[in-house]
Design an enzyme around this catalytic site. Structure first.
Site, mmCIF file in Angstrom:
data_model
loop_
_atom_site.group_PDB
_atom_site.id
_atom_site.type_symbol
_atom_site.label_atom_id
_atom_site.label_comp_id
_atom_site.label_asym_id
_atom_site.label_seq_id
_atom_site.Cartn_x
_atom_site.Cartn_y
_atom_site.Cartn_z
ATOM 1 N N HIS A 313 36.326 9.740 36.447
ATOM 2 C CA HIS A 313 37.026 9.509 37.952
ATOM 3 C C HIS A 313 38.548 9.389 37.792
ATOM 4 O O HIS A 313 39.437 9.786 38.574
ATOM 5 C CB HIS A 313 37.112 8.313 39.250
ATOM 6 C CG HIS A 313 35.542 8.944 39.662
ATOM 7 N ND1 HIS A 313 35.397 9.693 40.665
ATOM 8 C CD2 HIS A 313 34.407 8.394 39.736
ATOM 9 C CE1 HIS A 313 34.139 9.928 41.407
ATOM 10 N NE2 HIS A 313 33.647 9.349 40.883
ATOM 11 N N LYS A 493 46.040 8.978 52.010
ATOM 12 C CA LYS A 493 45.807 8.433 50.656
ATOM 13 C C LYS A 493 46.389 7.295 50.307
ATOM 14 O O LYS A 493 47.106 7.059 51.218
ATOM 15 C CB LYS A 493 45.414 9.502 49.484
ATOM 16 C CG LYS A 493 47.499 10.141 49.358
ATOM 17 C CD LYS A 493 48.129 11.359 49.136
ATOM 18 C CE LYS A 493 47.404 12.709 49.023
ATOM 19 N NZ LYS A 493 46.410 13.247 48.290
ATOM 20 N N ARG A 494 45.656 6.669 49.883
ATOM 21 C CA ARG A 494 46.066 5.733 49.091
ATOM 22 C C ARG A 494 47.487 5.647 48.792
ATOM 23 O O ARG A 494 48.051 7.037 48.214
ATOM 24 C CB ARG A 494 45.199 5.076 47.835
ATOM 25 C CG ARG A 494 43.762 4.670 48.394
ATOM 26 C CD ARG A 494 43.505 3.473 49.345
ATOM 27 N NE ARG A 494 44.290 2.356 48.142
ATOM 28 C CZ ARG A 494 44.445 0.778 48.274
ATOM 29 N NH1 ARG A 494 43.155 0.762 48.214
ATOM 30 N NH2 ARG A 494 44.427 0.368 47.432
ATOM 31 N N LYS A 499 50.639 9.956 42.761
ATOM 32 C CA LYS A 499 50.305 10.584 44.294
ATOM 33 C C LYS A 499 51.434 10.600 44.905
ATOM 34 O O LYS A 499 51.882 11.962 45.619
ATOM 35 C CB LYS A 499 49.546 10.288 45.337
ATOM 36 C CG LYS A 499 48.180 9.707 45.285
ATOM 37 C CD LYS A 499 47.134 8.999 45.988
ATOM 38 C CE LYS A 499 45.820 8.928 45.561
ATOM 39 N NZ LYS A 499 44.469 9.633 45.713
ATOM 40 N N THR A 600 39.589 14.533 47.329
ATOM 41 C CA THR A 600 38.990 14.963 48.608
ATOM 42 C C THR A 600 40.065 15.312 49.900
ATOM 43 O O THR A 600 39.297 16.045 50.066
ATOM 44 C CB THR A 600 37.901 14.787 48.428
ATOM 45 O OG1 THR A 600 38.185 12.881 48.916
ATOM 46 C CG2 THR A 600 36.685 14.679 47.632
ATOM 47 N N LYS A 604 39.065 18.378 52.939
ATOM 48 C CA LYS A 604 38.898 17.818 54.899
ATOM 49 C C LYS A 604 40.514 19.002 55.207
ATOM 50 O O LYS A 604 40.011 19.067 56.292
ATOM 51 C CB LYS A 604 39.223 17.003 55.086
ATOM 52 C CG LYS A 604 37.864 15.716 53.995
ATOM 53 C CD LYS A 604 38.772 13.898 54.305
ATOM 54 C CE LYS A 604 37.925 13.033 53.265
ATOM 55 N NZ LYS A 604 38.346 12.026 53.174
HETATM 56 C C1 LIG Z 1 39.364 11.289 51.933
HETATM 57 C C2 LIG Z 1 39.574 10.426 51.976
HETATM 58 C C3 LIG Z 1 40.631 9.703 50.489
HETATM 59 C C4 LIG Z 1 40.712 10.191 49.151
HETATM 60 O O1 LIG Z 1 42.315 11.245 49.560
HETATM 61 P P1 LIG Z 1 42.228 11.438 48.364
HETATM 62 O O2 LIG Z 1 43.515 11.750 48.814
HETATM 63 O O3 LIG Z 1 41.630 12.734 48.180
HETATM 64 O O4 LIG Z 1 43.084 10.401 47.444
HETATM 65 C C5 LIG Z 1 40.511 8.390 50.915
HETATM 66 N N1 LIG Z 1 40.775 7.615 52.131
HETATM 67 C C6 LIG Z 1 39.934 7.542 53.028
HETATM 68 C C7 LIG Z 1 40.042 6.876 54.109
HETATM 69 C C8 LIG Z 1 39.440 8.881 52.852
HETATM 70 O O5 LIG Z 1 39.206 9.745 54.398
#
Ligand SMILES: *Cc1c(COP(=O)(O)O)cnc(C)c1O
Length: 754
Positions: A313, A493-494, A499, A600, A604
């Site tokens: 990952h 995101k985290r 990032k 991901t 979305k």
């Molecule tokens: C989809 C999702 C992530 C992943 O987000 P990235 O921007 O791809 O790192 C992290 N936390 C939650 C709650 C999510 O739904």
């Protein structure tokens, strides 16, 4: 029995009727009725059965998604409406299981949904963390971590009554198996997520998330990723991992026997998937258990290799786990000698020290063990897999040319479009019918609507309504006001340096200073952030403090606040994501090229009609190829450039500061009196110094390009018809990112379940 009778029975057991029950009681009754219905359904079957091992399953709330998959959503909405309430209100009583950190755990949850929805035989295997990932509290202008209990007397967990004995160094510990049912989408299939737990879990700590890490027998399932800054914390992680895989491996062999097969036939009837390195010890554990059943070491190693597959990952070195052999000898003495024999076997195959399982310092490299003893290894987006093969894992790719494949991540459109954005789903269905619900690639049928003014108007109206709803949710949940007519620019995101939320923060400062000088934008902009920082990750927590300070500064400034707002959403989780993503105009995907394996949330947002502002990193590359140049905003250095800069070690943030006065001004503002008055000086100073002295993820390098592309994006937003066209192309091309597509590829190339 029909569902309404089940619901009424569940309420009757509680001594209530629907009219008497409050939303919380209705939630309980719906949960019971749903769970009992699912218990009567059958899991999928096939030649092989998959066990998907993951330290995280970020499933989110389950009521709505279960009802949707069972085909009961409309019926339940109808019942609730007749009694004066709504599913939205009832589901607000559901605590979100905090069984994951972020993308990796959410991916595992999307995969379980797709596996069941495709009618494939596959269960998840993980741990039943009681306080999971912490709850984030931002009241003091910095992040504080609090326990996040989610297991209530009535929950989705089913006690299976089944347990396994895990042989730790200190003695045996019982692993009790709890299940969460995973229904497929309208196909009468229910698979399972198996979560193992200790018999006597510890109570939550009094304050914060500090707890007795040495009390393994009780605290093993307390928290996800215990703080690993000391040895007790690191050992606890190894205890957790071995507990999960030993119990899971014993379950696999028990079920194999129940199906009437011999241990030697494992690979013909079972597929084991290792999601990142946390479950890696399942390899030696399966070898150990096969040997216990009379299989020779050599045969067992071959069988296990043909059974297991591994997903990588990340290429961030910090995330490629290694454990000192002495930890494994202490925690799981039964597998330590097996790991040494696997190391010897791997060395016979060549490749040398670079690919050793146990290195010269007696440290075990989990990913190396995974690659040697899995029959398939995959990355999670085309660019990521390419980087793995050509650089990060090159010696392995040369040793095993056939093992490496790409499986670009995906999301379940059931939760992330049909569940969280019903108006958009209905709008799509009214145009092209509902075939896309089972086959997301059919969203391309929307492309001919590109010139259709009424379809475009619908897209814009739905987005505006979603923004109003988000504004309402933000007011109710954290008391902030936002303007639904402003541009909603969202980065959730985290919190991580790679990032680059810190680059977005610099933009906010630059914009603030521009507005102070009278350069007001065409339309107000609302910058929305949401992110948790790992408790021991100082710079990530400092960046949160910076964003919170900026948020206050802007809100306090009557000259700027009509034009710019910065909102930091507290405790970002799946539920928050479901409110935020439908309302986004701009999706911020700004990682340093080469560092985000896939992402991901980018998928979305795309499916919900947001336009991506991003770097050519992870799955953004594939998004760009699908939507074409005019429907995405790209900026920044390429991954080749970045890898070259790292190789040569000649990136100097100081040079950027010297050469770009405007950028330097924004940067220096981080430690200005105005900002220091509103934020923790220690945090702000650390962020500032890191930018100038290190900037390991090269935010300054791309900041100028980022700001100018973002300005172009905001200007383009004013041509509403053209923007609606971009939204349409994004939605129409998003079908590729369905996790159903991803899972079909895993099954076709790796698992061979049917
Ligand atoms: C989809 C999702 C992530 C992943 O987000 P990235 O921007 O791809 O790192 C992290 N936390 C939650 C709650 C999510 O739904």
């Amino acid at each position: 029995m029909d569902f309404e009778s089940r619901l009424n029975d569940a309420l009757a057991d509680m001594g209530l009727t629907l009219d008497e029950a409050g939303d919380a009681q209705i939630f309980c009754a719906l949960l019971r009725a749903t769970r009992d219905l699912e218990l009567e359904m059958r899991p999928a079957t096939g030649e092989r059965k998959l066990y998907y091992f993951s330290a995280e399953f970020l499933v989110g709330r389950l009521l709505r998604s279960n009802l949707m998959n069972l085909g009961l959503l409309d019926e339940v909405e109808g019942i609730l409406a007749a009694h004066g309430t709504t599913l939205a209100r009832v589901e607000d009583c559901e605590p979100e299981p905090s069984l994951g950190n972020g993308g990796l755990g959410r991916l595992a949850a999307c995969f379980l949904d797709s596996i069941a929805s495709l009618g494939l035989a596959g269960d998840g295997v993980g741990l039943n963390y009681h306080y999971g990932l912490f709850r984030q509290d931002l009241a003091d202008g910095v992040q504080r971590e609090e326990p996040n209990p989610w297991i209530e007397p009535e929950s989705w967990l089913i006690d299976t009554g089944r347990s396994f004995s895990v042989p730790f160094g200190f003695g045996d510990l019982e692993a009790r198996m709890f299940d969460i049912e995973v229904p497929g989408y309208k196909n009468d299939t229910v698979n399972r997520l198996h979560l193992f737990d200790v018999p006597e879990p510890a109570a939550a700590p009094e304050h914060g998330i500090g707890f007795d890490k040495g009390d393994v027998a009780h605290s093993l399932t307390s928290f996800l990723y215990p703080d690993d800054s000391d040895e007790a914390g690191r050992l606890l992680r190894v205890y957790q991992q071995y507990f999960m895989v030993s119990a899971g491996a014993q379950l696999i062999l028990a079920e194999l026997e129940e199906r009437g097969f011999a241990p030697e036939e494992l690979d013909a009837h079972v597929a084991v998937h290792i999601n990142d390195t946390h479950p890696s010890m399942v390899i030696p554990e399966l070898v150990r258990l096969l040997m216990e059943r009379g299989v020779s070491f050599e045969d067992a190693a071959g069988i296990v290799e043909r059974t297991c597959a591994y997903t990588n990952h990340t290429i961030l070195a910090e995330a490629l786990e290694t454990w000192p052999m002495r930890f494994i000898e202490q925690v799981a003495p039964g597998i330590a000698p097996i790991i040494r024999r696997l190391d010897a076997l791997a060395r016979e195959r060549g490749g040398g020290d670079a690919v050793a399982v146990v290195d010269g310092g007696d440290v075990v490299h989990m990913a190396n063990m995974d690659v040697h003893f899995s029959h398939a290894v995959n990355g999670v987006a085309a660019l990521h897999t390419q980087i793995l093969v050509t650089s990060e894992m090159r010696p392995f790719a040369e040793l095993y040319p056939g093992k490496f494949t790409n499986k670009t991540n995906g999301i379940t459109f059931r939760r992330w479009l049909m569940g969280c954005n019903r108006p958009l789903a209905d709008h799509i269905t009214s145009a092209i019918g509902d075939a896309w619900e089972r086959d997301a690639s059919r969203l391309e049928d929307l492309l001919p609507f590109a010139g259709d003014a009424s379809f475009a108007r619908g897209l814009l109206d739905i987005k505006r309504d979603a923004k109003r709803e988000l504004a309402e949710w933000l007011r109710a949940s954290q008391g902030v006001e936002v303007d639904p007519d402003s541009v909603f620019d969202i980065q959730v995101k985290r919190m991580h340096q790679y990032k680059r939320q810190q680059m977005n923060a610099l933009y906010a400062i630059w914009k603030y200073l521009q507005i102070k000088r009278g350069n007001v934008p065409n339309r107000p902009v609302t910058m929305i952030f949401g992110a948790k920082a790992a408790p021991a990750y100082t710079l990530a927590k400092d960046t949160i403090a910076l964003l919170l300070a900026l948020s206050r500064l802007i809100a306090d400034d009557g000259q700027v606040s009509p034009w710019l707002r910065l909102v930091f959403v507290e405790n970002y989780n799946v539920t928050a994501a479901e409110h935020l993503i439908p309302a986004a105009d701009v999706s911020e995907q700004i990682s340093l090229a080469s560092k985000e394996a896939s992402g991901t949330s980018n998928m979305k947002f795309m499916a919900n009609g947001a336009v991506t502002l991003g770097t050519l990193d992870g799955a953004n590359v594939e998004i760009a190829n699908l939507v074409g140049e005019g429907n995405i905003y790209l900026f920044g250095r390429s991954s080749e450039d970045v890898i070259g800069l790292y190789d040569r070690g000649d990136y100097r943030p100081w040079d950027v500061w010297l050469s770009d006065g405007e950028l330097a001004e924004a940067l220096d503002f981080i430690v200005s009196p105005e900002l220091l008055a509103r934020g923790d000086a220690g945090c702000l100073t650390r962020v500032y110094r890191d930018f100038l002295a290190k900037d390991y993820f090269m935010a300054l390098l791309d900041a100028r390009d980022y700001a100018s592309v973002k300005e172009r994006c905001l200007a383009d937003y004013e041509d509403r018809d053209a923007w609606a066209g971009k939204m349409l192309v994004n939605v129409a091309r998003s079908g590729f990112f369905s996790s159903d597509r991803t899972i079909r590829e895993y099954d076709r190339d790796i698992w061979h379940l049917a």
